[in-house]
Design a protein around this motif. Structure first.
Motif, mmCIF file in Angstrom:
data_model
loop_
_atom_site.group_PDB
_atom_site.id
_atom_site.type_symbol
_atom_site.label_atom_id
_atom_site.label_comp_id
_atom_site.label_asym_id
_atom_site.label_seq_id
_atom_site.Cartn_x
_atom_site.Cartn_y
_atom_site.Cartn_z
ATOM 1 N N UNK A 243 -22.459 69.802 50.189
ATOM 2 C CA UNK A 243 -21.145 69.240 50.483
ATOM 3 C C UNK A 243 -20.046 70.264 50.277
ATOM 4 N N UNK A 244 -18.933 70.023 50.983
ATOM 5 C CA UNK A 244 -17.720 70.787 50.737
ATOM 6 C C UNK A 244 -16.876 70.076 49.690
ATOM 7 N N UNK A 245 -15.569 70.196 49.814
ATOM 8 C CA UNK A 245 -14.664 69.555 48.858
ATOM 9 C C UNK A 245 -14.463 68.093 49.241
ATOM 10 N N UNK A 246 -14.592 67.186 48.260
ATOM 11 C CA UNK A 246 -14.393 65.758 48.489
ATOM 12 C C UNK A 246 -12.896 65.488 48.660
ATOM 13 N N UNK A 247 -12.535 64.803 49.754
ATOM 14 C CA UNK A 247 -11.109 64.585 50.045
ATOM 15 C C UNK A 247 -10.675 63.145 49.772
ATOM 16 N N UNK A 248 -11.569 62.289 49.264
ATOM 17 C CA UNK A 248 -11.188 60.910 48.933
ATOM 18 C C UNK A 248 -11.406 60.676 47.442
ATOM 19 N N UNK A 249 -10.658 59.717 46.919
ATOM 20 C CA UNK A 249 -10.750 59.386 45.500
ATOM 21 C C UNK A 249 -11.032 57.898 45.346
ATOM 22 N N UNK A 250 -11.557 57.525 44.210
ATOM 23 C CA UNK A 250 -11.821 56.118 43.918
ATOM 24 C C UNK A 250 -10.518 55.324 43.944
ATOM 25 N N UNK A 251 -10.552 54.155 44.623
ATOM 26 C CA UNK A 251 -9.376 53.320 44.733
ATOM 27 C C UNK A 251 -8.515 53.618 45.940
ATOM 28 N N UNK A 252 -8.824 54.679 46.648
ATOM 29 C CA UNK A 252 -8.045 55.042 47.831
ATOM 30 C C UNK A 252 -8.349 54.091 48.987
ATOM 31 N N UNK A 253 -7.325 53.719 49.759
ATOM 32 C CA UNK A 253 -7.505 52.879 50.940
ATOM 33 C C UNK A 253 -7.912 53.778 52.093
ATOM 34 N N UNK A 254 -9.112 53.560 52.587
ATOM 35 C CA UNK A 254 -9.669 54.406 53.640
ATOM 36 C C UNK A 254 -9.691 53.612 54.940
ATOM 37 N N UNK A 255 -9.131 54.177 55.973
ATOM 38 C CA UNK A 255 -9.137 53.511 57.280
ATOM 39 C C UNK A 255 -10.416 53.854 58.023
ATOM 40 N N UNK A 256 -10.736 53.049 59.030
ATOM 41 C CA UNK A 256 -11.920 53.328 59.851
ATOM 42 C C UNK A 256 -11.751 54.687 60.527
#
Length: 364
Positions: A243-256
């Motif tokens: 993997x590269x760098x993770x760009x999402x965090x726990x609790x973040x609202x992720x769109x489709x």
């Protein structure tokens, strides 16, 4: 001649005898010739012209490539947990992150309930179809009964008509027989009309059944879609890699369609961008030596496996097509794919995007 005149005459002669042009040094002449010869040889070597022409095609316009992929979310929602870290190695199917599935679970249950409703409607329509078919049979029996009644009424009317000619029956009996015939004929017409209505009901039920079947199939598709969306609340690695760098965090609202992380599989190869003038002797299967800049010019071995169907400029948004009068011809580059021998030790140290120098042996 006086003494002064003699001195004036002697001085120019002495000066003429003293000045002489310097003789050229043989060493300097040889040095100049050597420098000129070295310059010519340097140009010949730089352009790979005889006597320095070789069977090797070399370029430093080459890079390590891989199947780098961007992992995205198919469904939207809040990120419930992230199960990996930056630059971690993962296996195929490993869960990268989870999205809160409550909404998608509810949508699945809703889709299942809709399917049950549509299947119940279809079952009712099937029962209605059997009932309408039974009605057609009843109407057919009524027609046959009415036809028998008409036949009997016709016989009675003919008999009364014969009897009234001889005054063997009363006018009342004759009128009654005539009325009974007309009544039987009307009943027959009514039975036939009712049969047509029943047959039309059968046709309507058939059309409704097709619509109900379509509704059931649509409901089934809704269930499949809801199940698929629920399954995609777990974002998994499609293949093994790093993997590269993770760009999402726990609790973040992720769109489709939201991006999570880049995944780089272990498969690597080299793309060497050769000048079009160097492509004459390039063939599939030729061996190539790869020098990796990041590994202190460490050498790896490979072979040519593919040649691009077009130059690199053909795949760019701005193609090389200068139709003006100010034209400067620039040699185009042709991408050549080189497979790296995976048995070599330094292969595991390669990273996608590294610069390399490639030398292809064309004498084979």
């Amino acid at each position: 001649m006086t003494t002064t005149e003699q001195q004036e005459t002697t001085e120019p002669q002495d000066q003429t005898e003293q000045w002489k042009p310097k003789k050229a040094s043989p060493f300097k002449s040889i040095l100049v010739l050597i420098l000129i010869l070295a310059g010519v040889l340097g140009i010949l070597y730089a352009w790979k012209l005889p006597p320095f022409q070789t069977s090797t095609v070399e370029t430093n316009n080459a890079y390590i490539r891989g199947k780098t992929m961007l992992l995205s979310s198919k469904v939207g929602g809040y990120v419930k947990e992230v199960l990996v870290s930056d630059y971690q190695r993962v296996e195929a199917g490993q869960v990268i992150a989870r999205i809160d599935a409550v909404t998608h679970l509810a949508q699945l249950e809703q889709a299942k309930a809709n399917l049950a409703t549509q299947e119940a409607n279809l079952s009712k329509i099937k029962q209605s179809r059997e009932a309408t078919r039974a009605s057609v049979n009843v109407m057919q029996a009524a027609i046959e009964s009415a036809e028998a009644a008409v036949y009997n009424a016709q016989l009675e009317f003919k008999r009364q008509a014969q009897l009234i000619k001889t005054n063997s029956t009363s006018k009342q009996q004759y009128d009654t027989a005539s009325a009974n015939l007309k009544k039987a004929q009307a009943a027959l017409s009514q039975a036939k009309a009712q049969k047509q209505v029943a047959e039309q009901d059968v046709i309507n039920v058939g059309a409704n059944e097709k619509a109900a079947l379509a509704a059931v199939e649509n409901a089934k598709a809704g269930v499949i879609l809801a199940e698929d969306n629920l399954a995609h609340t777990e974002i998994r690695a499609p293949v093994a890699g790093k993997l590269g760098e993770i760009v999402v965090k726990q609790g973040q609202l992720l769109s489709a369609g939201g991006n999570l992380v880049y995944l780089v599989p272990p498969q690597m190869w080299v793309i060497a961008n050769l000048k079009e003038t160097e492509m004459e002797n390039i063939r599939l299967g030729q061996t190539a030596t790869i020098k990796v800049d990041a590994l202190n010019k460490a050498e790896l071995q490979g072979k040519v496996i593919e040649v691009s169907p077009a130059t690199g400029s053909e795949f760019s948004l701005n193609k090389t097509d200068n139709s003006t009068g100010n034209f400067v011809k620039i040699p185009q580059r042709v991408p050549v794919k080189i497979e790296i021998d995976q048995s070599q030790e330094n292969v595991k140290r390669l990273l996608a995007g590294m610069s390399v120098v490639v030398a292809i042996e064309t004498a084979e």
